[in-house]
Design a protein around this motif. Structure first.
Motif, PDB file in Angstrom:
ATOM      1  N   HIS A 150       0.824  -1.214   0.000  1.00 34.46           N
ATOM      2  CA  HIS A 150       0.000   0.000   0.000  1.00 34.46           C
ATOM      3  C   HIS A 150       0.849   1.252   0.000  1.00 34.46           C
ATOM      4  O   HIS A 150       1.912   1.291   0.617  1.00 34.46           O
ATOM      5  N   ILE A 152       0.534   5.574   0.820  1.00 37.03           N
ATOM      6  CA  ILE A 152      -0.127   6.378   1.849  1.00 37.03           C
ATOM      7  C   ILE A 152      -1.025   7.408   1.157  1.00 37.03           C
ATOM      8  O   ILE A 152      -0.598   8.080   0.210  1.00 37.03           O
ATOM      9  N   CYS A 153      -2.276   7.506   1.616  1.00 39.56           N
ATOM     10  CA  CYS A 153      -3.235   8.437   1.000  1.00 39.56           C
ATOM     11  C   CYS A 153      -2.727   9.872   1.130  1.00 39.56           C
ATOM     12  O   CYS A 153      -2.407  10.336   2.225  1.00 39.56           O
ATOM     13  N   CYS A 156      -5.436  11.991   3.395  1.00 37.32           N
ATOM     14  CA  CYS A 156      -5.728  11.775   4.824  1.00 37.32           C
ATOM     15  C   CYS A 156      -4.675  10.948   5.568  1.00 37.32           C
ATOM     16  O   CYS A 156      -4.761  10.822   6.787  1.00 37.32           O
ATOM     17  N   GLY A 157      -3.710  10.367   4.850  1.00 41.02           N
ATOM     18  CA  GLY A 157      -2.649   9.638   5.549  1.00 41.02           C
ATOM     19  C   GLY A 157      -2.959   8.185   5.855  1.00 41.02           C
ATOM     20  O   GLY A 157      -2.127   7.485   6.420  1.00 41.02           O
ATOM     21  N   ASP A 158      -4.173   7.715   5.506  1.00 43.49           N
ATOM     22  CA  ASP A 158      -4.484   6.294   5.680  1.00 43.49           C
ATOM     23  C   ASP A 158      -3.770   5.466   4.606  1.00 43.49           C
ATOM     24  O   ASP A 158      -3.127   6.015   3.721  1.00 43.49           O
ATOM     25  N   LEU A 159      -3.950   4.150   4.667  1.00 47.87           N
ATOM     26  CA  LEU A 159      -3.391   3.297   3.620  1.00 47.87           C
ATOM     27  C   LEU A 159      -4.132   3.555   2.308  1.00 47.87           C
ATOM     28  O   LEU A 159      -5.357   3.611   2.285  1.00 47.87           O
ATOM     29  N   ALA A 160      -3.390   3.704   1.225  1.00 50.50           N
ATOM     30  CA  ALA A 160      -4.001   3.979  -0.081  1.00 50.50           C
ATOM     31  C   ALA A 160      -3.993   2.722  -0.939  1.00 50.50           C
ATOM     32  O   ALA A 160      -3.022   1.975  -0.953  1.00 50.50           O
ATOM     33  N   CYS A 185      -6.879   6.644  -0.485  1.00 53.29           N
ATOM     34  CA  CYS A 185      -7.617   5.579   0.195  1.00 53.29           C
ATOM     35  C   CYS A 185      -9.003   5.475  -0.446  1.00 53.29           C
ATOM     36  O   CYS A 185      -9.372   6.282  -1.299  1.00 53.29           O
ATOM     37  N   GLN A 187     -12.088   6.079   0.654  1.00 53.91           N
ATOM     38  CA  GLN A 187     -13.002   7.213   0.849  1.00 53.91           C
ATOM     39  C   GLN A 187     -12.571   8.440   0.056  1.00 53.91           C
ATOM     40  O   GLN A 187     -13.383   9.096  -0.592  1.00 53.91           O
ATOM     41  N   CYS A 188     -11.290   8.745   0.112  1.00 59.10           N
ATOM     42  CA  CYS A 188     -10.799   9.938  -0.591  1.00 59.10           C
ATOM     43  C   CYS A 188     -10.890   9.737  -2.106  1.00 59.10           C
ATOM     44  O   CYS A 188     -11.121  10.681  -2.850  1.00 59.10           O
TER      45      CYS A 188
END
Ligand code: ZN
Length: 201
Positions: A150, A152-153, A156-160, A185, A187-188
């Protein structure tokens, strides 16, 4: 970044072949992971050969290279079947940008694994719209080991897991990816796609 390490016994078995797939979005470290595995095989004095599709001319015609410049020598081939003759001597076969190969890739890689070779293929699992990419789903189904890496988004910094394209082009292949793709990610990505559709109206 967390990687899945194969148990030592699996790396040491010489006579039996198998297929490993490393998949993920842009900037997820797929090629770095492919190169890491290939370098380890090289340290173990194994014969390696690396292929990539000829259309991937981004950085170099004779190397598989990551964004940060790490590289191994590779053959650019037009068709997956071309690998069979170039891989005869090899114990380990690496493939980068597997998603761009023709539909015969899974059968060709199976053949190489059946011959007792360790096959490691890296590729994008989804295109810029979030659709499974080309031959990758079949390849993943036929592999013994699958590692999804993965990025990084960017928002938002979540897993992309998505490679969002910031240009309006509908072409599946776009070169010079650094400026036109963003790792996002789920959602984004949904938000960014909705924004794109709104902008086109
Ligand atoms: Zn996000």
């Amino acid at each position: 970044m967390e990687y899945v390490y194969l148990p030592l016994e699996q790396e040491k078995i010489q006579k039996k072949g198998w297929i490993e797939v490393v998949c993920g979005s842009m900037f997820s470290g797929k090629t770095e992971e492919l190169i890491r595995r290939l370098k380890r095989a090289e340290f173990a004095k194994q014969d390696i050969v690396v292929f990539k599709p000829r259309l991937d001319v981004r950085y170099s015609v004779s190397e598989v290279k990551t964004h940060n410049g790490c590289a191994v020598d590779s053959h650019a081939v037009d068709r997956s079947s071309d690998m069979l003759k170039h891989a005869e001597h090899a114990q380990v076969v690496g493939i980068d940008e597997a998603q761009f190969f023709d539909s015969e890739l899974p059968m060709v890689l199976s053949e190489l694994a059946n011959q007792g070779k360790r096959v490691i293929a890296a590729g994008l699992d989804m295109d810029y719209l979030g659709r499974p990419f080309g031959v990758m789903p079949n390849l993943i189904a036929m592999a013994e080991f699958v590692t999804k890496v993965h990025a990084i988004c960017l928002h938002c910094g979540d897993l992309a897991l998505h490679s969002h394209r910031t240009t309006k082009s509908k072409k599946l292949v776009e070169l010079g990816e650094t400026d036109i793709y963003q790792p996002l990610c789920r959602q984004c990505f949904v938000k960014a796609r909705a924004q794109n559709v709104a902008n086109l109206k």
